[in-house]
Design a protein around this motif. Structure first.
Motif, PDB file in Angstrom:
ATOM      1  N   PHE A 198       0.828  -1.204   0.000  1.00 24.62           N
ATOM      2  CA  PHE A 198       0.000   0.000   0.000  1.00 24.62           C
ATOM      3  C   PHE A 198       0.865   1.257   0.000  1.00 24.62           C
ATOM      4  CE2 PHE A 198      -2.310   3.322   2.326  1.00 24.62           C
ATOM      5  CZ  PHE A 198      -3.377   3.482   1.460  1.00 24.62           C
ATOM      6  N   SER A 199       1.935   1.250   0.793  1.00 22.76           N
ATOM      7  CA  SER A 199       2.830   2.410   0.846  1.00 22.76           C
ATOM      8  C   SER A 199       3.481   2.660  -0.504  1.00 22.76           C
ATOM      9  CB  SER A 199       3.914   2.200   1.905  1.00 22.76           C
ATOM     10  OG  SER A 199       3.347   2.114   3.178  1.00 22.76           O
ATOM     11  N   THR A 200       3.870   1.599  -1.179  1.00 21.26           N
ATOM     12  CA  THR A 200       4.482   1.746  -2.500  1.00 21.26           C
ATOM     13  C   THR A 200       3.492   2.323  -3.502  1.00 21.26           C
ATOM     14  OG1 THR A 200       5.908  -0.142  -2.045  1.00 21.26           O
ATOM     15  CG2 THR A 200       5.692   0.524  -4.344  1.00 21.26           C
ATOM     16  N   ILE A 201       2.286   1.814  -3.502  1.00 15.55           N
ATOM     17  CA  ILE A 201       1.260   2.323  -4.417  1.00 15.55           C
ATOM     18  C   ILE A 201       0.961   3.789  -4.121  1.00 15.55           C
ATOM     19  CG2 ILE A 201      -1.174   2.127  -5.052  1.00 15.55           C
ATOM     20  CD1 ILE A 201      -0.855  -0.925  -4.645  1.00 15.55           C
ATOM     21  N   MET A 254       1.540   6.940  -6.673  1.00 17.47           N
ATOM     22  CA  MET A 254       0.426   7.820  -7.020  1.00 17.47           C
ATOM     23  C   MET A 254       0.730   9.272  -6.649  1.00 17.47           C
ATOM     24  SD  MET A 254      -1.905   6.112  -8.515  1.00 17.47           S
ATOM     25  CE  MET A 254      -3.424   6.973  -8.314  1.00 17.47           C
ATOM     26  N   THR A 255       1.433   9.482  -5.531  1.00 16.21           N
ATOM     27  CA  THR A 255       1.789  10.834  -5.114  1.00 16.21           C
ATOM     28  C   THR A 255       2.803  11.444  -6.065  1.00 16.21           C
ATOM     29  OG1 THR A 255       1.366  10.278  -2.815  1.00 16.21           O
ATOM     30  CG2 THR A 255       2.712  12.211  -3.217  1.00 16.21           C
ATOM     31  N   THR A 277     -14.198  15.120 -10.551  1.00 15.65           N
ATOM     32  CA  THR A 277     -13.042  14.828 -11.395  1.00 15.65           C
ATOM     33  C   THR A 277     -11.803  14.685 -10.527  1.00 15.65           C
ATOM     34  OG1 THR A 277     -12.625  17.164 -11.750  1.00 15.65           O
ATOM     35  CG2 THR A 277     -13.994  16.054 -13.378  1.00 15.65           C
ATOM     36  N   PHE A 278     -10.910  13.824 -10.949  1.00  9.55           N
ATOM     37  CA  PHE A 278      -9.663  13.588 -10.251  1.00  9.55           C
ATOM     38  C   PHE A 278      -8.519  14.056 -11.133  1.00  9.55           C
ATOM     39  CE2 PHE A 278     -12.649  10.584  -8.540  1.00  9.55           C
ATOM     40  CZ  PHE A 278     -12.404  10.645  -7.182  1.00  9.55           C
ATOM     41  N   PRO A 279      -7.453  14.574 -10.533  1.00 11.91           N
ATOM     42  CA  PRO A 279      -6.327  15.017 -11.353  1.00 11.91           C
ATOM     43  C   PRO A 279      -5.647  13.824 -12.032  1.00 11.91           C
ATOM     44  CG  PRO A 279      -5.774  15.151  -9.021  1.00 11.91           C
ATOM     45  CD  PRO A 279      -7.224  14.791  -9.108  1.00 11.91           C
ATOM     46  N   ALA A 294       9.028  13.290 -17.562  1.00 17.32           N
ATOM     47  CA  ALA A 294       9.862  14.375 -17.029  1.00 17.32           C
ATOM     48  C   ALA A 294      10.171  14.153 -15.549  1.00 17.32           C
ATOM     49  CB  ALA A 294       9.166  15.722 -17.236  1.00 17.32           C
ATOM     50  N   ALA A 295       9.176  13.744 -14.774  1.00 12.56           N
ATOM     51  CA  ALA A 295       9.402  13.485 -13.349  1.00 12.56           C
ATOM     52  C   ALA A 295      10.356  12.310 -13.163  1.00 12.56           C
ATOM     53  CB  ALA A 295       8.079  13.209 -12.644  1.00 12.56           C
ATOM     54  N   SER A 296      10.215  11.273 -13.963  1.00 15.52           N
ATOM     55  CA  SER A 296      11.100  10.109 -13.870  1.00 15.52           C
ATOM     56  C   SER A 296      12.537  10.471 -14.210  1.00 15.52           C
ATOM     57  CB  SER A 296      10.627   8.999 -14.804  1.00 15.52           C
ATOM     58  OG  SER A 296       9.354   8.566 -14.454  1.00 15.52           O
ATOM     59  N   VAL A 297      12.708  11.238 -15.271  1.00 11.83           N
ATOM     60  CA  VAL A 297      14.060  11.657 -15.663  1.00 11.83           C
ATOM     61  C   VAL A 297      14.680  12.534 -14.583  1.00 11.83           C
ATOM     62  CG1 VAL A 297      15.347  13.077 -17.325  1.00 11.83           C
ATOM     63  CG2 VAL A 297      13.696  11.404 -18.140  1.00 11.83           C
ATOM     64  N   ALA A 298      13.914  13.457 -14.046  1.00  9.64           N
ATOM     65  CA  ALA A 298      14.443  14.340 -13.000  1.00  9.64           C
ATOM     66  C   ALA A 298      14.844  13.539 -11.763  1.00  9.64           C
ATOM     67  CB  ALA A 298      13.408  15.399 -12.631  1.00  9.64           C
ATOM     68  N   LEU A 299      14.009  12.600 -11.344  1.00  5.52           N
ATOM     69  CA  LEU A 299      14.348  11.764 -10.192  1.00  5.52           C
ATOM     70  C   LEU A 299      15.562  10.886 -10.464  1.00  5.52           C
ATOM     71  CD1 LEU A 299      10.821  10.642  -8.972  1.00  5.52           C
ATOM     72  CD2 LEU A 299      12.425  12.082  -7.742  1.00  5.52           C
ATOM     73  N   SER A 300      15.647  10.325 -11.658  1.00  8.66           N
ATOM     74  CA  SER A 300      16.781   9.464 -12.007  1.00  8.66           C
ATOM     75  C   SER A 300      18.090  10.239 -12.038  1.00  8.66           C
ATOM     76  CB  SER A 300      16.549   8.805 -13.368  1.00  8.66           C
ATOM     77  OG  SER A 300      15.412   8.012 -13.329  1.00  8.66           O
TER      78      SER A 300
END
Length: 89
Positions: free
Chosen positions: A26-29, A33-34, A55-57, A66-72
């Motif tokens: 659950f923590s990983t999911i 999602m965050t 509606t949900f974002p 972009a977020a994945s590249v920045a984190l990597s």
């Protein structure tokens, strides 16, 4: 070949009924999602009445990329600095 034990371990954790493994899953999911948001709008049939019609974002694939590249890049950069300092220190 070396990733097979990790994949098996992940499968066993996801299928386990033990509370500690359920909390890890659950923590990983929740973390994913965050960080990356939803891929699509949830199906109305699975929502409680209080959330129907809202509606949900959502996150587009370029935003996730972009977020994945920045984190990597950040993780790799910090890891190399720590590793070099440990070896040189």
């Amino acid at each position: 070949l070396g990733s097979i034990p990790l994949l098996i371990n992940n499968f066993l954790i996801e299928q386990s009924d033990k509370r500690i493994f359920a909390n890890v899953n659950f923590s990983t999911i929740t973390m994913v999602m965050t960080l990356f948001g939803r891929r699509s709008q949830p199906d109305e049939t699975f929502l409680p009445d209080s959330l129907k019609g809202k509606t949900f974002p959502t996150t587009s694939w370029p935003q996730v990329l972009a977020a994945s590249v920045a984190l990597s890049v950040t993780t790799g950069f910090c890891e190399e600095i720590v590793f070099r300092r440990e070896v040189a220190g």
